[in-house]
Design an enzyme around this catalytic site. Structure first.
Site, PDB file in Angstrom:
ATOM      1  N   ARG A  42       0.830  -1.214   0.000  1.00 51.44           N
ATOM      2  CA  ARG A  42       0.000   0.000   0.000  1.00 51.44           C
ATOM      3  C   ARG A  42       0.863   1.262   0.000  1.00 51.44           C
ATOM      4  NH1 ARG A  42      -5.128  -2.068   1.788  1.00 51.44           N
ATOM      5  NH2 ARG A  42      -4.888  -4.164   2.624  1.00 51.44           N
TER       6      ARG A  42
ATOM      7  N   TYR B 193       3.901  -3.685  -6.951  1.00 51.58           N
ATOM      8  CA  TYR B 193       3.271  -2.780  -5.984  1.00 51.58           C
ATOM      9  C   TYR B 193       3.338  -1.340  -6.515  1.00 51.58           C
ATOM     10  CZ  TYR B 193       3.224  -6.629  -2.598  1.00 51.58           C
ATOM     11  OH  TYR B 193       3.007  -7.833  -1.960  1.00 51.58           O
TER      12      TYR B 193
ATOM     13  N   ARG C 154       3.519 -15.313  -7.831  1.00 48.25           N
ATOM     14  CA  ARG C 154       2.486 -16.340  -7.981  1.00 48.25           C
ATOM     15  C   ARG C 154       2.963 -17.328  -9.024  1.00 48.25           C
ATOM     16  NH1 ARG C 154      -2.584 -15.710  -5.594  1.00 48.25           N
ATOM     17  NH2 ARG C 154      -2.816 -13.688  -4.593  1.00 48.25           N
TER      18      ARG C 154
ATOM     19  N   LEU D 102      -4.148  -8.882   9.022  1.00 44.62           N
ATOM     20  CA  LEU D 102      -5.405  -8.314   9.556  1.00 44.62           C
ATOM     21  C   LEU D 102      -6.535  -8.515   8.560  1.00 44.62           C
ATOM     22  CD1 LEU D 102      -4.043  -4.847  10.801  1.00 44.62           C
ATOM     23  CD2 LEU D 102      -4.111  -7.034  12.035  1.00 44.62           C
TER      24      LEU D 102
ATOM     25  N   GLY E 208      -6.457  -7.661   5.520  1.00 48.52           N
ATOM     26  CA  GLY E 208      -6.544  -6.418   4.751  1.00 48.52           C
ATOM     27  C   GLY E 208      -7.198  -5.292   5.541  1.00 48.52           C
TER      28      GLY E 208
ATOM     29  N   GLY F  20       1.010  -4.388   7.412  1.00 46.92           N
ATOM     30  CA  GLY F  20       0.646  -3.693   6.171  1.00 46.92           C
ATOM     31  C   GLY F  20       0.345  -2.226   6.347  1.00 46.92           C
TER      32      GLY F  20
HETATM   33  N1  LIG Z   1       2.306 -12.103  -1.645  1.00 46.42           N
HETATM   34  C1  LIG Z   1       1.159 -11.537  -1.931  1.00 46.42           C
HETATM   35  O1  LIG Z   1       0.456 -11.917  -2.877  1.00 46.42           O
HETATM   36  C2  LIG Z   1       0.696 -10.400  -1.068  1.00 46.42           C
HETATM   37  C3  LIG Z   1      -0.609  -9.904  -1.197  1.00 46.42           C
HETATM   38  C4  LIG Z   1      -0.995  -8.852  -0.361  1.00 46.42           C
HETATM   39  C5  LIG Z   1      -0.093  -8.339   0.572  1.00 46.42           C
HETATM   40  N2  LIG Z   1       1.182  -8.836   0.650  1.00 46.42           N
HETATM   41  C6  LIG Z   1       2.165  -8.315   1.623  1.00 46.42           C
HETATM   42  O2  LIG Z   1       1.574  -8.266   2.907  1.00 46.42           O
HETATM   43  C7  LIG Z   1       1.651  -6.940   3.415  1.00 46.42           C
HETATM   44  C8  LIG Z   1       0.491  -6.685   4.333  1.00 46.42           C
HETATM   45  O3  LIG Z   1      -0.748  -6.822   3.637  1.00 46.42           O
HETATM   46  P1  LIG Z   1      -1.958  -5.885   4.023  1.00 46.42           P
HETATM   47  O4  LIG Z   1      -1.583  -4.470   3.812  1.00 46.42           O
HETATM   48  O5  LIG Z   1      -3.164  -6.404   3.344  1.00 46.42           O
HETATM   49  O6  LIG Z   1      -2.000  -6.160   5.617  1.00 46.42           O
HETATM   50  P2  LIG Z   1      -3.125  -6.010   6.721  1.00 46.42           P
HETATM   51  O7  LIG Z   1      -2.350  -5.697   7.964  1.00 46.42           O
HETATM   52  O8  LIG Z   1      -4.003  -7.193   6.732  1.00 46.42           O
HETATM   53  O9  LIG Z   1      -4.011  -4.750   6.320  1.00 46.42           O
HETATM   54  C9  LIG Z   1      -3.469  -3.460   6.317  1.00 46.42           C
HETATM   55  C10 LIG Z   1      -4.612  -2.490   6.259  1.00 46.42           C
HETATM   56  O10 LIG Z   1      -5.208  -2.427   7.558  1.00 46.42           O
HETATM   57  C11 LIG Z   1      -5.295  -1.073   7.955  1.00 46.42           C
HETATM   58  N3  LIG Z   1      -5.095  -0.950   9.392  1.00 46.42           N
HETATM   59  C12 LIG Z   1      -4.065  -1.387  10.136  1.00 46.42           C
HETATM   60  N4  LIG Z   1      -4.229  -1.064  11.439  1.00 46.42           N
HETATM   61  C13 LIG Z   1      -5.393  -0.416  11.510  1.00 46.42           C
HETATM   62  C14 LIG Z   1      -6.121   0.146  12.584  1.00 46.42           C
HETATM   63  N5  LIG Z   1      -5.660   0.099  13.843  1.00 46.42           N
HETATM   64  N6  LIG Z   1      -7.304   0.731  12.310  1.00 46.42           N
HETATM   65  C15 LIG Z   1      -7.772   0.781  11.048  1.00 46.42           C
HETATM   66  N7  LIG Z   1      -7.121   0.266   9.977  1.00 46.42           N
HETATM   67  C16 LIG Z   1      -5.945  -0.327  10.213  1.00 46.42           C
HETATM   68  C17 LIG Z   1      -4.168  -0.370   7.236  1.00 46.42           C
HETATM   69  O11 LIG Z   1      -4.454   1.008   7.136  1.00 46.42           O
HETATM   70  P3  LIG Z   1      -3.339   2.125   7.556  1.00 46.42           P
HETATM   71  O12 LIG Z   1      -2.261   2.043   6.544  1.00 46.42           O
HETATM   72  O13 LIG Z   1      -4.112   3.401   7.499  1.00 46.42           O
HETATM   73  O14 LIG Z   1      -2.874   1.799   8.948  1.00 46.42           O
HETATM   74  C18 LIG Z   1      -4.175  -1.077   5.902  1.00 46.42           C
HETATM   75  O15 LIG Z   1      -5.131  -0.494   5.035  1.00 46.42           O
HETATM   76  C19 LIG Z   1       1.717  -6.073   2.149  1.00 46.42           C
HETATM   77  O16 LIG Z   1       2.262  -4.794   2.369  1.00 46.42           O
HETATM   78  C20 LIG Z   1       2.619  -6.905   1.284  1.00 46.42           C
HETATM   79  O17 LIG Z   1       3.971  -6.737   1.658  1.00 46.42           O
HETATM   80  C21 LIG Z   1       1.571  -9.863  -0.153  1.00 46.42           C
END
Ligand SMILES: NC(=O)c1ccc[n+]([C@@H]2O[C@H](COP(=O)([O-])OP(=O)(O)OC[C@H]3O[C@@H](n4cnc5c(N)ncnc54)[C@H](OP(=O)(O)O)[C@@H]3O)[C@@H](O)[C@H]2O)c1
Length: 297
Positions: A29, A58, A131, A214, A216, A261
């Site tokens: 993100r 990304y 993938r 989390l 997402g 994330g």
């Molecule tokens: N290999 C793959 O295919 C793949 C796919 C997806 C992701 N990834 C990796 O995994 C990482 C994490 O994925 P993810 O970003 O989906 O993780 P996530 O932790 O599940 O979700 C992050 C989201 O939650 C929000 N969030 C976190 N804390 C919060 C809170 N206290 N209150 C409200 N919203 C909150 C964040 O917003 P804020 O930024 O505003 O805190 C962000 O939009 C990615 O950056 C990437 O490196 C890999």
């Protein structure tokens, strides 16, 4: 009663020589200014995070475009060369919109060179196939990855969104170990508990990086039953539901490394609270059942 406690120590990344933190920070993100990116990097380092996960794709679909997250991260690193010394940098290749997947040898060779330029680094610590490309024989993928290791462009190899069979097929043709696998894993997505991903990781000393720990962000919605249990668990340790969700993944015996994330420096820093949160078996399974919405048999 046995407490399930997160392993707080740095550890080797699978069978590599790389040493990484128990949490990672991810850049799916990523956007904003270089100063904002620097603030997030500083927050991650303050939380003890040394593993930084990105991918060439990304940025695709956002104003910064394909390669944009690597380039932005690279610009932040260029402003302070000492940062690189603290980091294990992981990136990925193989998703190439509008073509879904391409892990052909020619594509991976070009993609790795492009990532090195954008990141402004001489070597990528962990290079992951994002993938599985159904149209490239694993022998060809393995040959391409071997050339990258032997050219000194990447230190270690990993996969993401691969089934255990897909990982094994690739490993069969590789002289270097696949040191990590990266599935989606959270109380909302428990398939890796059942599909062999985590069993293979434990049996073969493969590190597990969990994406979207989390769901997402869905686990920050306090109306979700799993989020309520996580908030309760977190508050018993002076932390929140987010830290509890990270800890929930970490106490699995595969010593899962959740990828944080958030792009908010305060939240990134608070991820370290996860290291303090312990679980009983009953509490852990209660979150799993609330997350899936199904009682365990
Ligand atoms: N290999 C793959 O295919 C793949 C796919 C997806 C992701 N990834 C990796 O995994 C990482 C994490 O994925 P993810 O970003 O989906 O993780 P996530 O932790 O599940 O979700 C992050 C989201 O939650 C929000 N969030 C976190 N804390 C919060 C809170 N206290 N209150 C409200 N919203 C909150 C964040 O917003 P804020 O930024 O505003 O805190 C962000 O939009 C990615 O950056 C990437 O490196 C890999």
């Amino acid at each position: 009663m046995t407490q399930l406690i997160p392993d707080r120590q740095p550890r080797r990344l699978g069978r590599s020589d790389l040493v990484v933190s128990p949490l990672a920070w991810g850049m799916w993100r990523l956007e904003g200014s270089v100063a904002e990116v620097r603030a997030r990097i500083d927050a991650a380092l303050a939380a003890g995070i040394t593993l930084f996960d990105t991918a060439d794709i990304y940025g695709f679909g956002s104003p910064i475009g394909f390669g944009g997250a690597e380039a932005l991260f690279g610009r932040a690193l260029a402003e302070d060369r000492s940062l690189r010394d603290w980091m294990v940098i992981a990136t990925k290749a193989g998703i190439t919109p509008p073509r879904p997947y391409d892990s052909s040898a020619a594509y991976l060779a070009a993609a790795c060179d492009a990532s090195l330029v954008r990141l402004g680094t001489e070597v990528i610590d962990l290079y992951q196939i994002h993938r599985r490309d159904f149209l490239t024989h694993p022998q060809e993928v393995a040959a391409a990855l071997t050339r990258l290791v032997e050219a000194g462009k990447v230190r270690a190899l990993g996969v993401s969104n691969h089934s255990p069979a897909e990982l094994s097929a690739l490993q069969r043709f590789l002289g270097h170990p696949i040191v990590s696998t990266q599935p989606e894993f959270s109380p909302l997505r428990v398939a890796p508990l059942y599909d062999g991903t985590l069993d293979q990781a434990m049996a073969e000393e493969i590190a597990v990086l969990a994406w979207s720990p989390l769901g997402g962000g869905r686990l920050t919605d306090s109306s979700h039953p799993a989020a309520r249990l996580l908030a309760e668990q977190g508050s018993a340790y002076g932390a929140d539901a987010v830290a509890a969700a990270l800890s929930w993944a970490m106490v699995h015996p595969a010593r899962i490394i959740p990828i944080v994330g958030s792009q908010n420096p305060v939240r990134i820093r608070a991820a370290a609270d996860a290291l303090r949160i312990e679980w009983t078996r009953d509490q852990w399974y209660a979150v799993m059942q609330a997350g899936t919405g199904e009682a365990l048999p």
